[in-house]
Design a protein around this motif. Sequence first.
Motif, mmCIF file in Angstrom:
data_model
loop_
_atom_site.group_PDB
_atom_site.id
_atom_site.type_symbol
_atom_site.label_atom_id
_atom_site.label_comp_id
_atom_site.label_asym_id
_atom_site.label_seq_id
_atom_site.Cartn_x
_atom_site.Cartn_y
_atom_site.Cartn_z
ATOM 1 N N ALA A 33 46.788 29.416 26.685
ATOM 2 C CA ALA A 33 47.510 30.687 26.698
ATOM 3 C C ALA A 33 46.685 31.798 27.338
ATOM 4 O O ALA A 33 47.205 32.837 27.703
ATOM 5 N N HIS A 34 45.397 31.584 27.500
ATOM 6 C CA HIS A 34 44.491 32.604 28.043
ATOM 7 C C HIS A 34 44.464 32.475 29.567
ATOM 8 O O HIS A 34 44.038 31.467 30.107
ATOM 9 N N THR A 35 44.933 33.485 30.276
ATOM 10 C CA THR A 35 44.940 33.450 31.732
ATOM 11 C C THR A 35 43.837 34.341 32.283
ATOM 12 O O THR A 35 43.428 35.307 31.652
ATOM 13 N N ILE A 36 43.373 34.009 33.474
ATOM 14 C CA ILE A 36 42.315 34.797 34.102
ATOM 15 C C ILE A 36 42.840 35.413 35.392
ATOM 16 O O ILE A 36 43.712 34.869 36.044
ATOM 17 N N THR A 37 42.295 36.575 35.727
ATOM 18 C CA THR A 37 42.698 37.255 36.951
ATOM 19 C C THR A 37 41.491 37.920 37.596
ATOM 20 O O THR A 37 40.516 38.248 36.933
ATOM 21 N N GLY A 38 41.579 38.145 38.890
ATOM 22 C CA GLY A 38 40.649 38.952 39.663
ATOM 23 C C GLY A 38 39.178 38.801 39.358
ATOM 24 O O GLY A 38 38.582 37.764 39.630
ATOM 25 N N ARG A 39 38.590 39.861 38.792
ATOM 26 C CA ARG A 39 37.146 39.894 38.524
ATOM 27 C C ARG A 39 36.710 38.796 37.571
ATOM 28 O O ARG A 39 35.623 38.239 37.717
ATOM 29 N N HIS A 40 37.545 38.484 36.591
ATOM 30 C CA HIS A 40 37.166 37.453 35.627
ATOM 31 C C HIS A 40 37.053 36.090 36.295
ATOM 32 O O HIS A 40 36.203 35.287 35.927
ATOM 33 N N ALA A 41 37.895 35.827 37.272
ATOM 34 C CA ALA A 41 37.820 34.554 37.995
ATOM 35 C C ALA A 41 36.507 34.455 38.774
ATOM 36 O O ALA A 41 35.869 33.401 38.790
ATOM 37 N N TRP A 42 36.082 35.543 39.404
ATOM 38 C CA TRP A 42 34.823 35.535 40.146
ATOM 39 C C TRP A 42 33.635 35.395 39.211
ATOM 40 O O TRP A 42 32.641 34.742 39.535
ATOM 41 N N ARG A 43 33.721 36.024 38.036
ATOM 42 C CA ARG A 43 32.634 35.877 37.052
ATOM 43 C C ARG A 43 32.538 34.433 36.583
ATOM 44 O O ARG A 43 31.440 33.888 36.451
ATOM 45 N N ARG A 44 33.680 33.831 36.303
ATOM 46 C CA ARG A 44 33.671 32.432 35.869
ATOM 47 C C ARG A 44 33.107 31.529 36.957
ATOM 48 O O ARG A 44 32.364 30.593 36.677
#
Length: 129
Positions: A33-44
């Motif tokens: 249920a937890h989606t990632i976007t933008g900056r969080h994707a680059w951090r991951r």
Amino acid sequence: MDEIPVQYYQTVVAIQLAVTGALLFQIRFFDSAHTITGRHAWRRLAVAVVLGSTLFGCLYSIRHGSGPAAAAAVTAGLALSIVPILLRVLPPLASGARGGGHEGPREVTILALALYAVATAAIVVTLNR
């Protein structure tokens, strides 16, 4: 001492696997249920690159018997991968994050991160002697 013992790399792999498990749990990697976007994707992605390069650097060093430079690199990678956990445990750096606006916990966090960087640098310098 030109060659670092294999046990050092095995220890780094064991610690790195524990850190990886903690980070995956912390960022809710397995929560659908937890989606990632933008900056969080680059951090991951950045965290995944550090974790992967440290792990595969250790495996390469175990196989080919690398020297102090490789040991220093995997030590730095391990230290870097622990920083997100430290930032989660220590008081937040943002002044408005606590709501009170007092500067005490912020200074503690900065001091702790500085001491962590000095300890990591000391270990890397010791490995290169």
